[in-house]
Design a protein around this motif. Structure first.
Motif, short mmCIF file in Angstrom:
data_model
loop_
_atom_site.label_atom_id
_atom_site.label_comp_id
_atom_site.label_asym_id
_atom_site.label_seq_id
_atom_site.Cartn_x
_atom_site.Cartn_y
_atom_site.Cartn_z
N VAL A 1 0.84 -1.19 0.00
CA VAL A 1 0.00 0.00 0.00
C VAL A 1 0.88 1.24 0.00
N GLU A 2 1.87 1.22 0.86
CA GLU A 2 2.76 2.39 0.95
C GLU A 2 3.45 2.64 -0.39
N GLU A 3 3.97 1.57 -0.98
CA GLU A 3 4.70 1.73 -2.24
C GLU A 3 3.77 2.27 -3.33
N ASN A 4 2.53 1.80 -3.32
CA ASN A 4 1.54 2.30 -4.26
C ASN A 4 1.46 3.82 -4.21
N VAL A 5 1.38 4.33 -2.99
CA VAL A 5 1.19 5.77 -2.84
C VAL A 5 2.51 6.52 -3.09
N SER B 1 5.65 11.97 -8.14
CA SER B 1 5.43 12.96 -9.18
C SER B 1 5.65 14.38 -8.64
N ARG B 2 5.61 14.51 -7.32
CA ARG B 2 5.79 15.84 -6.72
C ARG B 2 7.07 15.94 -5.91
N ASN B 3 7.70 14.80 -5.66
CA ASN B 3 8.91 14.80 -4.83
C ASN B 3 10.07 14.19 -5.58
N ARG B 4 11.23 14.75 -5.40
CA ARG B 4 12.43 14.23 -6.06
C ARG B 4 12.84 12.88 -5.49
N SER B 5 13.03 12.86 -4.18
CA SER B 5 13.63 11.67 -3.58
C SER B 5 12.56 10.74 -3.02
N VAL B 6 12.93 9.48 -2.94
CA VAL B 6 12.01 8.48 -2.40
C VAL B 6 11.67 8.80 -0.95
N GLU B 7 12.65 9.30 -0.20
CA GLU B 7 12.41 9.60 1.22
C GLU B 7 11.30 10.65 1.38
N GLU B 8 11.44 11.74 0.62
CA GLU B 8 10.40 12.78 0.69
C GLU B 8 9.05 12.20 0.28
N ALA B 9 9.07 11.45 -0.81
CA ALA B 9 7.83 10.88 -1.32
C ALA B 9 7.20 9.98 -0.27
N ARG B 10 8.04 9.24 0.44
CA ARG B 10 7.50 8.33 1.44
C ARG B 10 6.83 9.12 2.57
N ARG B 11 7.46 10.20 2.98
CA ARG B 11 6.87 11.01 4.03
C ARG B 11 5.49 11.53 3.61
N HIS B 12 5.48 12.02 2.36
CA HIS B 12 4.21 12.53 1.84
C HIS B 12 3.17 11.41 1.76
N ALA B 13 3.61 10.25 1.30
CA ALA B 13 2.70 9.12 1.14
C ALA B 13 2.10 8.71 2.47
N LEU B 14 2.95 8.68 3.50
CA LEU B 14 2.46 8.26 4.81
C LEU B 14 1.42 9.26 5.33
N GLU C 1 -2.44 8.33 6.18
CA GLU C 1 -3.09 8.65 7.44
C GLU C 1 -4.44 9.31 7.18
N LEU C 2 -4.40 10.21 6.21
CA LEU C 2 -5.61 10.95 5.85
C LEU C 2 -6.74 10.02 5.42
N VAL C 3 -6.42 9.05 4.56
CA VAL C 3 -7.48 8.16 4.05
C VAL C 3 -7.69 6.96 4.97
N GLY C 4 -6.90 6.89 6.05
CA GLY C 4 -7.13 5.81 7.01
C GLY C 4 -6.58 4.47 6.60
N LEU C 5 -5.49 4.47 5.84
CA LEU C 5 -4.88 3.19 5.45
C LEU C 5 -3.51 3.02 6.08
N TYR C 6 -3.19 3.93 7.03
CA TYR C 6 -1.85 3.93 7.58
C TYR C 6 -1.47 2.57 8.16
N ASP C 7 -2.44 1.95 8.85
CA ASP C 7 -2.14 0.67 9.49
C ASP C 7 -1.88 -0.43 8.49
N LYS C 8 -2.42 -0.23 7.29
CA LYS C 8 -2.26 -1.29 6.27
C LYS C 8 -1.08 -1.01 5.34
N ARG C 9 -0.24 -0.09 5.71
CA ARG C 9 0.75 0.40 4.73
C ARG C 9 1.71 -0.69 4.25
N ASN C 10 1.95 -1.71 5.04
CA ASN C 10 2.89 -2.73 4.60
C ASN C 10 2.23 -3.97 4.00
#
Lengths: 291, 247, 438, 342
Positions: B98-102, B108-121, B125-134
């Motif tokens: 799930v996390e990788e999907n997001v 598309s808005r972040n250069r690095s994977v780290e930034e993108a991951r922060r944004h994705a998380l 959280e917003l859509v309520g899938l945080y617990d299912k991220r892995n």
């Protein structure tokens, strides 16, 4: 080059094309119904050819081998379906390729293991005799192979369009889940289709044995030709593939005369890539689709 | 309400073989608006979305986004401009988590994977899938997949969000939750256009409703008015009686 | 955690670098220093033989292997290599699987692991090319009894020796043969057509044919090539040949294409005064047993034929013993490899005068090379229809020659040329198809 | 999930160190056959990794990688014949592979799934047949590099035995591993996998599939070209039949990927080190037990492939990893149980 050579090339191309057509037809059928590319298709054909070899070794005219070639390869096909194909129907694409490729290796080298790597020639009542039409001389066994091919094609066509099982086959080709909902036993029909597809190829193999020497790797070339024909014919169309095969046969024999015999396959493959690019639905895309 | 027009669809035609899917549809969407497009089966809703997002080229007509002509642009170019969409038939990247999907979307808005991951998380959280991220995306149930679909769209930081039947197949409680989420997104300034089969799914959410029928605009207005519009009722009746019962 | 992992990676990379550098230096310092250890057991001379023992050519490989085995059996039962104290020859087999890169790997294994004094093989020209290259690199004599590509002896190798005549020599002889035939019919052969398969062998032969026959004043009216692995029909080709009306048809084919071609020629009743084939498919057992009357009166170039026993007393003896042992007759392949082993034996005797292999292997290999380069064996010591064995500076035996055979109505090939070996008069021109069916 | 982990990088490099160590052992004990097997495994690993960036990460399954392999082999050979140092020849092979990929991209990338596969096979066959009739590249006779004069060994990378070649191959694979690993862990890896999973959905996320497929194909062509040069520098003779072969080149490259597991970065390396030495071993033992029947080799290969595709379609690496996960869970439960008791 004068007209007789041209006419002879056309007749030869047409007759070989008809035999190619039988191989291609089965490939298209399996593809259309199961969405599986059978990389081992040419090798099922070779099985049929070796049955003809066996007949002539036993002293029986190879012409009688035709129904047996069909029957034996049909059964082999059904067995293959039950043991292998059924398990990969919904598998990832790579597994499908790997599995049918494994079948190719098993059959090709299995045949070599049993019959040795040598080349066999099959004699029959037809071999050696020639029909003369004007200045043309047509080899009898080749003419026979062409005629049988047409007959088999008609029978398969009638089976698909006039019988209940044939209708079921077409229904599955159209929409598998809908067919299942209508109570069609998809698994059973699949096994028939796979058996029929390779069985027809096996029959074509016995015909090939009448016109050319037989050796274990023979199937590779026919399989490639079948692929090209199927693409020309619009992928899953049985009628289209048959026509596509005839075109390949013709283009091959004509380019052998007018360009270079070595390059004749290169030309077939080039046609194949061009068609994929510019007519992605095949030359006969709409005609006879999914029949 | 009442911002400038962010999306303008002008007289779009699309024909598939003998079937006319879109017959001169024109729609304007204003910035910050919540618009719903409804219509019976085969009325051209999804085709309209596909035209806007570049998956289908219109035979005629023009689509512009933020004053820029986007007709004939490729889907990825349009997505880059700030239009995100979901698919009616969900399209998760099944073998990714799930996390990788997001993260894919956030890239598309972040250069690095780290930034993108922060944004994705954050989005998860917003859509309520945080617990299912892995969890592998293929393992989610339909409601979760729809939320994942939404998360991917949101991770693009879109200005315009096109939602293709996000509510279909969900339980009423899930729909309610979804609407709450969409309100929140909308309140942050994202324009939302949703396609739904039935009016009920959008009532109480959409400010404005467009009804498509046989590929052209049948009616347009506030949800309450549309519900009473006899032409709309006829259209649904005409298409399939049983669908009316759902309205 | 992440940091921890990264350190692990760093450590791994560091170890890798160190290991790589260390092994690299070790290997590099060792280049050229791969000195073979002195062999353990004396009184044995190891020879490496590379043949296609498995794969498509396994049947041929079997024949070749028998020829070698038989020669070694004879040499050893005669008391081994006398100048080396009667040391027995031991063959270590390498399987090329008919693939060039396997041939190279096997050559390497035999030289380095098995410490052979010389290599013999490897039948297919492409395999001989790679295997002999390895031998050249390791400075080991390579004796080739059975590859006919002219390019092999054009590489300037110093350790490569070929016993069999190559295609260029065969073709020259074929021109002589056709001239000879032509005299018998008052110059009835003028127009020549060529049909050949398109691998290295067929293409080279066709090129040589074109060159030599046009140089001899014949008109080349058509050259047709085809791809043997995929050929399914010769109808168009034969039709084309009918149009070009050659007096003589030259053919270079493998087995299944040879069968298909002859069947098509018969079916289409293509008539030429003579068909001359370049052995290969035309002399294979599968062809001979299956071609039937379609193959009658076809000439083929050969290196050996069963009826030579009538003309060569020494061959008669060998052939009888061979037949007793294996139950089959010698053929061109087994006879050539048999001869190859004997040639090696004569050279071993010479080399043993200078140094023994178990004293200094590399020095022995050098002595063996020199012995081969200076070797002369007269024709009466051989079982081949040759004038003898003598290598030129390129390593080619200049005293070898081929023979021409013709299939008669009993389906057997008979030697018809050169006259001193002929057991039959050639049937020429071929009877027409109408005459034959009677 | 299928992203290359640090553990995979470490494992890959460890395999390479192991290969070099085994090579050293083979050198000390004069086992050229072993060294040769290692060399072949590295060659196929190089090509297999390159193949997998397409198949595993982009979803484009090629059975025609002989195109790049063969062109790379020819490039190095022609460079050698023109007296260009072999190191440059190797680079040239990569360049030619890259160029071929770039030129083929407009054709191949218009096709998907089966069609892509078939087009790759057809392209390789066309190239093979064209090289057979092309005299400038030696035609059917192929090309052989001359013997290097003493002192020129390094210049032409002309060594005895496979030992030093193994070293060169291992360095190339190591470079490839590090390059691909860092690329695939980054944004590109995510985007490629998104394309593999669902192209339409990827486009909706502002990913240009063509651009990334093009990138993957070009990289794949580059490294497969390098693998082709490995063939040339070691065997020094090439012909169209060998280097454009459907079975021993195209299929083998795909096979090592499939056996190892295409969804794992490591897959092709592990697959290669399983399949190639096993095949070599089976071959050499078959020779002694049934000299006539190399066919048995084909049958065995087919059986292995069939078993893998039916029983472990995810490949050996994933299989082992799954087993290890189960095992570590068992260990954990047992340990906790013990801790609780004590």
């Amino acid at each position: 080059m004068d007209l007789t050579v041209l006419a002879s090339a056309i007749v030869d191309g047409l007759l070989m094309g008809l035999v190619y057509g039988l191989v291609a037809l089965g490939l298209a059928l399996i593809w259309g119904v199961m969405n599986i590319i059978n990389f081992a298709h040419g090798d099922y054909m070779v099985l049929g050819a070796y049955i003809a070899v066996l007949f002539s070794l036993l002293g029986v005219d190879a012409v009688y081998a035709l129904p047996f070639a069909f029957a034996v390869v049909y059964l082999a096909g059904v067995a293959t379906y039950k043991l292998v194909i059924r398990r990969i129907l919904d598998a990832p694409f790579v597994s499908q390729i790997a599995a049918t490729f494994a079948l190719l290796l098993l059959i090709r080298y299995g045949v070599e293991l049993v019959a040795g790597p040598r080349t066999w020639i099959v004699e029959s009542v037809l071999s050696g005799s020639v029909v003369r039409v004007g200045p043309l001389s047509i080899v009898c066994s080749k003419l026979f192979a062409g005629i049988v091919s047409i007959a088999v094609f008609v029978v398969v066509y009638l089976f698909l369009t006039r019988t209940y099982t044939g209708l079921a086959v077409r229904a599955i080709a159209q929409n598998r889940s809908a067919a299942m909902l209508q109570g069609i036993d998809v698994d059973r029909v699949n096994s028939i289709v796979f058996g029929l597809g390779v069985g027809v190829a096996g029959l074509a193999g016995a015909l090939v044995a009448l016109v050319q020497p037989v050796f274990p790797e023979l199937g590779g070339f026919y399989c490639l030709v079948a692929f090209v024909s199927v693409v020309l014919g619009g992928f899953t169309s049985v009628v289209g593939s048959f026509l596509g095969a005839i075109i390949i046969g013709l283009s091959e024999s004509l380019s052998a005369v007018y360009i270079s015999p070595t390059l004749k396959n290169a030309i077939a493959f080039t046609v194949f890539i061009l068609v994929l690019l510019f007519r992605p639905t095949g030359l006969f895309g709409r005609f006879g689709r999914r029949v | 309400m009442g911002g400038r027009e962010i999306l303008v669809v002008e007289n779009v035609w699309k024909r598939f073989g003998g079937i006319v899917a879109l017959a001169g549809v024109s729609i304007e969407v204003r910035e910050g608006e919540r618009l719903a497009i409804i219509g019976p089966n085969g009325s051209g809703k999804t085709t309209l979305f596909n035209v806007i997002t570049g998956y289908v080229k219109p035979d005629r007509g023009r689509v512009s986004f933020d004053g820029q002509d986007i007709t004939g642009k490729k889907p990825h170019q349009i997505a880059r401009l700030g239009i995100a969409r979901t698919f009616q038939i969900v399209k998760p990247f099944a073998n990714l988590t799930v996390e990788e999907n997001v993260v894919v979307a956030a890239l598309s808005r972040n250069r690095s994977v780290e930034e993108a991951r922060r944004h994705a998380l954050h989005v998860l959280e917003l859509v309520g899938l945080y617990d299912k991220r892995n969890v592998r995306a293929a393992m989610l149930n339909l409601a979760e997949k729809k939320r994942l679909e939404l998360a991917k769209a949101l991770a693009l930081n879109p200005r315009l969000l096109l939602l293709d039947e996000v509510a279909a197949g969900l339980r009423p409680s899930e729909i309610k939750e979804l609407k709450k989420l969409l309100y929140k997104i909308n309140s942050e300034g994202v324009t939302i256009v949703m396609v739904e089969h039935v009016l009920r799914a959008v009532s109480g959410f959409a400010e404005r409703v467009v009804v498509l029928h046989h590929g052209s605009k049948l009616a347009e207005g506030r949800p309450e008015d549309i519900a009473k519009d006899p032409r709309v009722v006829d259209a649904y009746l005409g298409s399939l009686a049983s669908q009316l019962l759902e309205v | 955690m992440v940091l921890h992992m990264q350190r692990k990676v760093l450590v791994a990379v560091a170890i890798m670098v160190v290991a790589v550098v260390a092994v690299g230096i070790a290997l590099f310092l060792g280049v050229g220093g791969v000195e073979e250890r002195v062999m353990g057991q004396p009184k044995v001379i190891k020879v490496g033989v590379i043949l296609p023992l498995t794969g498509r050519l396994a049947e041929t490989g079997e024949d070749l292997k028998r020829g070698i085995e038989f020669a070694v059996y004879q040499i050893n039962s005669m008391g081994g290599v006398k100048n080396c104290g009667g040391a027995k020859i031991v063959v270590v087999w390498g399987d090329s699987q008919a693939r060039p890169e396997r041939g190279a790997a096997e050559a390497e294994r035999l030289i380095v692991e098995e410490h052979v004094v010389a290599l013999v093989g490897a039948y297919q020209s492409a395999v001989t090319k790679t295997a002999s290259e390895v031998a050249e690199r390791y400075r080991v004599p390579f004796l080739n009894p059975d590859s006919t590509s002219p390019t092999l002896t054009e590489r300037g190798y110093k350790w490569f020796f070929r016993i069999t005549p190559h295609d260029g020599m065969f073709v020259k002889q074929q021109v002589e043969f056709v001239n000879w035939l032509n005299k018998r019919c008052g110059g009835c052969i003028k127009r020549i057509a060529i049909i050949h398969e398109d691998s290295e062998w067929g293409t080279n032969v066709a090129r040589l044919w074109e060159k030599e026959f046009s140089a001899a004043g014949y008109e080349i009216v058509d050259v047709i090539s085809y791809h043997a692995p995929t050929v399914t029909s010769f109808d168009a080709e034969v039709e084309r040949l009918k149009r070009s009306k050659p007096d003589l048809l030259l053919v270079a084919s493998y087995v299944h294409d040879a069968l298909l071609l002859m069947k098509t020629i018969k079916a289409k009743k293509l008539y030429v005064k003579a068909i001359l084939a370049q052995d290969a498919g035309f002399v294979s057992p599968a062809y001979v047993s299956q071609v039937g009357d379609a193959g009658w009166f076809v000439f083929s170039r050969e290196v050996f034929n069963w009826d030579l026993v009538q003309k060569m007393p020494r061959l008669k003896e060998v052939e009888e013993e061979y037949r007793r042992m294996y139950g089959v007759s010698l053929n061109g392949n087994s006879a050539r490899d048999y001869t190859g082993m004997w040639v090696l034996y004569y050279a071993l005797e010479e080399a043993c005068k200078i140094v023994k292999p178990w004293e200094d292997l590399q020095k022995f290999r050098e002595a063996l090379r020199d012995a081969l380069a200076n070797l002369y064996i007269p024709g009466d010591k051989l079982i081949m229809p040759w004038k003898g064995v003598k290598f030129d500076e390129k390593g080619q035996n200049i005293l070898g020659q081929g023979i021409i055979v013709q299939m008669m109505e009993d389906g057997k090939y008979y030697t018809v040329y050169p006259p001193e070996y002929a057991t039959r008069e050639p049937v020429f021109p071929m009877p027409s198809w109408e005459e034959r069916s009677r | 999930m299928s992203f290359p982990t640090q553990r995979e990088l470490v494992t890959a490099l460890a395999v390479l160190i192991f290969a070099i160590a085994a090579d050293g052992v083979a050198y000390v004990f004069d086992k050229p056959f072993l060294a040769n097997s290692i060399y072949l495994a590295l060659m196929y690993a190089l090509a297999g990794l390159a193949w997998n960036i397409l198949a595993g990460f982009t979803g484009l399954v090629s059975f025609g990688h002989a195109v790049f392999f063969g062109l790379g082999a020819y490039a190095t050979m022609i460079a050698m014949l023109h007296k260009i140092p072999a190191v440059l020849g190797i680079l040239l092979a990569g360049g030619v592979g890259f160029l071929a990929a770039v030129l083929l991209a407009p054709i191949w990338l218009r096709l998907k799934s089966h069609w892509f596969t078939l087009a790759t096979i057809a392209t390789a066959e066309i190239l093979k047949l064209s090289f057979i009739v092309w005299p400038a590249v030696g035609g059917a006779s192929g090309l052989q590099a001359p013997i290097a004069e003493p002192g020129e060994e390094l210049y032409y990378l002309y060594f005895r035995g496979a030992y030093l070649y193994v070293f060169i191959a291992a360095v190339l694979v190591a470079i490839e591993v590090v390059v691909l690993w860092s690329i695939l862990r980054g944004p590109i890896g995510y985007k490629l996998q998104a394309i593999r999973e669902d192209e339409d959905a990827a486009m909706a996320l502002a990913i240009d599939p063509l651009k990334y497929k093009f990138f993957a194909l070009a990289i794949s062509g580059f490294f497969t070209g390098l693998a082709g040069s490995l063939y040339t520098i070691r065997y020094r003779f090439i012909d169209p039949f060998t280097v454009f072969d459907l079975i021993s080149v195209s299929t083998y490259i795909a096979l090592v990927g499939i056996v190892g597991g295409i969804y794992t970065f490591l897959g092709p390396i592990i697959g290669s080190f399983i399949v190639v030495p096993a095949a070599e071993y089976v071959r050499s033992t078959l020779m002694s037990i049934a000299s006539r029947y190399a066919a048995l080799h084909g049958v065995v290969l087919g059986a292995v492939l069939l078993i893998v595709s039916l029983m472990a379609p995810e490949g050996v690496v994933e299989r082992v990893r799954a087993k290890m996960v189960v095992w570590s869970k068992v260990v954990k439960v047992v340990r906790e149980w013990v801790v609780e008791r004590s």
